[in-house]
Design a protein around this motif. Structure first.
Motif, PDB file in Angstrom:
ATOM      1  N   GLN A  81       0.529  -1.331   0.131  1.00 30.15           N
ATOM      2  CA  GLN A  81      -0.553  -0.019   0.665  1.00 30.15           C
ATOM      3  C   GLN A  81       0.524   1.083  -0.086  1.00 30.15           C
ATOM      4  O   GLN A  81       1.502   1.362   0.933  1.00 30.15           O
ATOM      5  CB  GLN A  81      -0.463   0.030   1.656  1.00 30.15           C
ATOM      6  CG  GLN A  81      -2.104   1.348   1.477  1.00 30.15           C
ATOM      7  CD  GLN A  81      -2.027   1.563   0.090  1.00 30.15           C
ATOM      8  OE1 GLN A  81      -3.530   0.801  -0.195  1.00 30.15           O
ATOM      9  NE2 GLN A  81      -2.634   2.602  -0.593  1.00 30.15           N
ATOM     10  N   LEU A  84      -1.467   6.291   2.644  1.00 27.30           N
ATOM     11  CA  LEU A  84      -1.767   7.220   2.469  1.00 27.30           C
ATOM     12  C   LEU A  84      -1.843   8.528   3.466  1.00 27.30           C
ATOM     13  O   LEU A  84      -0.958   8.214   5.066  1.00 27.30           O
ATOM     14  CB  LEU A  84      -3.359   6.271   2.638  1.00 27.30           C
ATOM     15  CG  LEU A  84      -3.589   5.987   1.821  1.00 27.30           C
ATOM     16  CD1 LEU A  84      -4.931   4.605   1.399  1.00 27.30           C
ATOM     17  CD2 LEU A  84      -3.065   6.222   0.147  1.00 27.30           C
ATOM     18  N   LYS A  88      -6.773   8.047   6.737  1.00 29.95           N
ATOM     19  CA  LYS A  88      -7.200   6.002   5.446  1.00 29.95           C
ATOM     20  C   LYS A  88      -6.095   4.679   5.690  1.00 29.95           C
ATOM     21  O   LYS A  88      -6.947   4.229   5.110  1.00 29.95           O
ATOM     22  CB  LYS A  88      -6.776   7.120   4.055  1.00 29.95           C
ATOM     23  CG  LYS A  88      -7.228   8.251   4.128  1.00 29.95           C
ATOM     24  CD  LYS A  88      -7.282   8.745   2.630  1.00 29.95           C
ATOM     25  CE  LYS A  88      -8.239   9.901   2.405  1.00 29.95           C
ATOM     26  NZ  LYS A  88      -8.103  11.178   1.634  1.00 29.95           N
ATOM     27  N   GLU A 163      -5.618   2.238 -13.171  1.00 31.27           N
ATOM     28  CA  GLU A 163      -7.059   3.027 -13.097  1.00 31.27           C
ATOM     29  C   GLU A 163      -7.112   2.897 -14.799  1.00 31.27           C
ATOM     30  O   GLU A 163      -8.335   3.258 -15.431  1.00 31.27           O
ATOM     31  CB  GLU A 163      -7.761   4.407 -13.161  1.00 31.27           C
ATOM     32  CG  GLU A 163      -6.816   5.681 -12.958  1.00 31.27           C
ATOM     33  CD  GLU A 163      -5.414   5.649 -12.330  1.00 31.27           C
ATOM     34  OE1 GLU A 163      -4.631   6.832 -12.130  1.00 31.27           O
ATOM     35  OE2 GLU A 163      -5.177   4.965 -11.130  1.00 31.27           O
ATOM     36  N   GLU A 189      -2.660   7.981  -2.896  1.00 31.41           N
ATOM     37  CA  GLU A 189      -3.865   9.171  -3.406  1.00 31.41           C
ATOM     38  C   GLU A 189      -3.677   9.416  -4.685  1.00 31.41           C
ATOM     39  O   GLU A 189      -5.533   9.549  -5.479  1.00 31.41           O
ATOM     40  CB  GLU A 189      -4.407  10.363  -2.702  1.00 31.41           C
ATOM     41  CG  GLU A 189      -5.073  10.174  -1.436  1.00 31.41           C
ATOM     42  CD  GLU A 189      -4.187   9.600   0.101  1.00 31.41           C
ATOM     43  OE1 GLU A 189      -4.905   9.772   1.788  1.00 31.41           O
ATOM     44  OE2 GLU A 189      -2.685   9.464  -0.432  1.00 31.41           O
ATOM     45  N   ARG A 213     -14.709   3.195 -13.046  1.00 30.97           N
ATOM     46  CA  ARG A 213     -14.952   4.235 -12.304  1.00 30.97           C
ATOM     47  C   ARG A 213     -13.114   4.153 -11.544  1.00 30.97           C
ATOM     48  O   ARG A 213     -12.666   3.190 -10.911  1.00 30.97           O
ATOM     49  CB  ARG A 213     -15.674   3.941 -10.814  1.00 30.97           C
ATOM     50  CG  ARG A 213     -16.874   4.501 -12.115  1.00 30.97           C
ATOM     51  CD  ARG A 213     -18.116   3.909 -10.423  1.00 30.97           C
ATOM     52  NE  ARG A 213     -18.923   2.270 -10.532  1.00 30.97           N
ATOM     53  CZ  ARG A 213     -19.449   1.593 -11.217  1.00 30.97           C
ATOM     54  NH1 ARG A 213     -19.564   1.695 -12.777  1.00 30.97           N
ATOM     55  NH2 ARG A 213     -19.285   0.598 -10.794  1.00 30.97           N
ATOM     56  N   LEU A 215     -11.368   4.437  -8.308  1.00 27.35           N
ATOM     57  CA  LEU A 215     -11.894   4.759  -6.429  1.00 27.35           C
ATOM     58  C   LEU A 215     -10.961   5.514  -5.902  1.00 27.35           C
ATOM     59  O   LEU A 215      -9.545   6.138  -6.516  1.00 27.35           O
ATOM     60  CB  LEU A 215     -12.009   3.064  -6.006  1.00 27.35           C
ATOM     61  CG  LEU A 215     -12.595   2.658  -7.233  1.00 27.35           C
ATOM     62  CD1 LEU A 215     -12.372   0.952  -6.789  1.00 27.35           C
ATOM     63  CD2 LEU A 215     -13.855   2.561  -7.937  1.00 27.35           C
ATOM     64  N   ARG A 216     -11.246   5.394  -4.940  1.00 29.66           N
ATOM     65  CA  ARG A 216     -10.320   6.262  -3.556  1.00 29.66           C
ATOM     66  C   ARG A 216      -9.406   5.018  -3.547  1.00 29.66           C
ATOM     67  O   ARG A 216      -9.856   4.067  -3.563  1.00 29.66           O
ATOM     68  CB  ARG A 216     -10.607   7.105  -2.563  1.00 29.66           C
ATOM     69  CG  ARG A 216     -11.805   7.804  -2.422  1.00 29.66           C
ATOM     70  CD  ARG A 216     -13.081   8.642  -1.558  1.00 29.66           C
ATOM     71  NE  ARG A 216     -13.512   9.629  -1.790  1.00 29.66           N
ATOM     72  CZ  ARG A 216     -13.363  10.901  -0.910  1.00 29.66           C
ATOM     73  NH1 ARG A 216     -12.540  10.864  -1.043  1.00 29.66           N
ATOM     74  NH2 ARG A 216     -14.195  11.371  -1.671  1.00 29.66           N
ATOM     75  N   ALA A 217      -8.234   5.609  -3.251  1.00 33.71           N
ATOM     76  CA  ALA A 217      -6.759   4.423  -2.601  1.00 33.71           C
ATOM     77  C   ALA A 217      -7.740   3.923  -1.806  1.00 33.71           C
ATOM     78  O   ALA A 217      -7.729   2.225  -2.210  1.00 33.71           O
ATOM     79  CB  ALA A 217      -5.781   5.478  -2.487  1.00 33.71           C
ATOM     80  N   GLU A 218      -8.053   4.046  -0.368  1.00 36.01           N
ATOM     81  CA  GLU A 218      -8.755   2.965   0.390  1.00 36.01           C
ATOM     82  C   GLU A 218     -10.095   2.390   0.173  1.00 36.01           C
ATOM     83  O   GLU A 218      -9.645   1.193   0.323  1.00 36.01           O
ATOM     84  CB  GLU A 218      -8.686   3.903   1.690  1.00 36.01           C
ATOM     85  CG  GLU A 218      -9.965   4.868   1.660  1.00 36.01           C
ATOM     86  CD  GLU A 218      -9.901   6.736   1.187  1.00 36.01           C
ATOM     87  OE1 GLU A 218     -10.343   7.012   1.554  1.00 36.01           O
ATOM     88  OE2 GLU A 218      -8.332   7.081   0.240  1.00 36.01           O
ATOM     89  N   THR A 219     -10.488   2.570  -0.837  1.00 39.11           N
ATOM     90  CA  THR A 219     -11.733   1.964  -1.790  1.00 39.11           C
ATOM     91  C   THR A 219     -11.135   0.842  -2.407  1.00 39.11           C
ATOM     92  O   THR A 219     -11.710  -0.145  -2.104  1.00 39.11           O
ATOM     93  CB  THR A 219     -12.142   2.798  -1.762  1.00 39.11           C
ATOM     94  OG1 THR A 219     -13.330   4.170  -1.288  1.00 39.11           O
ATOM     95  CG2 THR A 219     -13.494   2.085  -2.763  1.00 39.11           C
TER      96      THR A 219
END
Length: 240
Positions: A81, A84, A88, A163, A189, A213, A215-219
Motif C-alpha cells: 500500500q 495514505l 486512511k 485506473e 491518493e 470508475r 476509486l479512492r485509494a482506500e476503497t
C-alpha cells in the motif's frame, strides 16, 4: 455473544502454561469484552495456533488445550500500500486484516504526499485488534516502509492496479501463480504514474483494472483484497 478472543504474541503458549496479561490485554478483556474471573476465552498466538484458556484473575490466564480454528485461507495475499494521509492508512490496515491478508507492505511512490512515517507501532496495534475482532489466528506482518523501486525488485508474483488499464482483474488471476504469495500493489491518493506502472510491468507484474470508475485509494485497497480473496477461494470453480 461473539467468541471472546485475544491475541497474545508469546514465544511459548501450550496447555498448562500460565500467561501474564499486559495492561492493554486486561483492558480489552475486562472493559471491552466484559469478561470475569473463571470465564473461558480463546487465545491465538498470532502465528496460526489457537487455544482455549481460563481467566484466573485480572492478571493471569491458564492455557487449557489447543483448539482447531479454520479462519485462515490456504493462500497468501500480501497488500502493498502506498502510504495514505491521516486515518486512511489505518482504515486500510484494519479492513485488510479482517479480509485475511498475511502481510502489509507500506511503500513510498512518486505521488505519495507523506514521505516518511513514525506510525509503524500504531499500525501493528491496529492489525492486532482487527485480528482479535475478526477471529483470525494470524496477525498480519507489517513491514518497514520501503521505496517503490526497491519494492518491485523483490516481487515475482504480483498485480498492480491502475485506473487506466483495461485488462480485467479476472484475467490476471488466471495468469498468476496460485501456490506462491500474491502481491497486490495499490497506489496512494494520486495513484501510480505511468512510468511506475511501466517499471512494474517490466519486472513481470500483471497490470489490472478494478472497473470503469476511479476509486479512492482506500476503497481500491479494500475492494481489491476482497475480490482477489473471493476469486482465489473459488478458483477451481471459476477456471472451469
Amino acid at each position: 455473544m461473539s467468541d471472546r478472543r485475544i491475541c497474545i504474541q508469546s514465544s511459548y503458549i501450550a496447555p498448562g502454561v500460565l500467561l501474564n496479561l499486559s495492561m492493554e490485554d486486561r483492558k480489552y478483556l475486562f472493559n471491552v469484552m466484559r469478561c470475569s474471573h473463571g470465564d473461558l476465552i480463546s487465545v491465538t498466538d498470532g502465528r496460526g495456533k489457537s487455544f482455549k484458556a481460563k481467566i484466573i484473575n485480572k492478571a493471569t490466564i491458564e492455557i487449557i488445550h489447543e483448539e482447531e480454528l479454520f479462519t485462515e485461507d490456504d493462500f497468501s495475499i500480501v497488500l502493498c500500500q502506498g502510504i495514505l494521509k491521516g486515518e486512511k492508512m489505518e482504515t486500510v490496515i484494519q479492513k485488510a486484516t479482517e479480509l485475511g491478508v498475511k502481510k502489509i507492505v507500506p511503500f513510498i511512490s512518486e505521488r505519495c504526499v507523506i514521505r516518511n512515517t513514525t506510525k509503524l507501532e500504531r499500525w501493528k496495534k491496529i492489525a492486532k485488534e482487527a485480528t482479535e475482532q475478526s477471529g483470525r489466528s494470524i496477525i498480519p506482518e507489517i513491514s518497514d516502509v520501503i521505496n517503490f523501486s526497491d519494492l518491485i525488485k523483490h516481487i515475482d508474483n504480483g498485480i498492480i492496479f491502475w485506473e487506466k488499464e483495461r485488462l480485467p482483474l479476472i484475467q490476471s488471476i488466471h495468469e498468476i501463480n496460485h501456490k506462491n504469495s500474491l502481491f497486490l500493489l495499490i497506489g496512494p491518493e494520486g495513484g501510480f504514474s505511468s512510468e511506475e506502472v511501466k517499471q512494474a510491468s517490466e519486472k513481470g507484474l500483471k497490470v489490472a483494472s478494478l472497473g470503469k470508475r476511479i476509486l479512492r485509494a482506500e476503497t481500491a485497497s479494500i475492494v481489491s483484497v476482497g475480490i482477489v480473496s473471493f476469486l482465489m477461494q473459488n478458483y477451481d470453480i471459476i477456471k472451469k
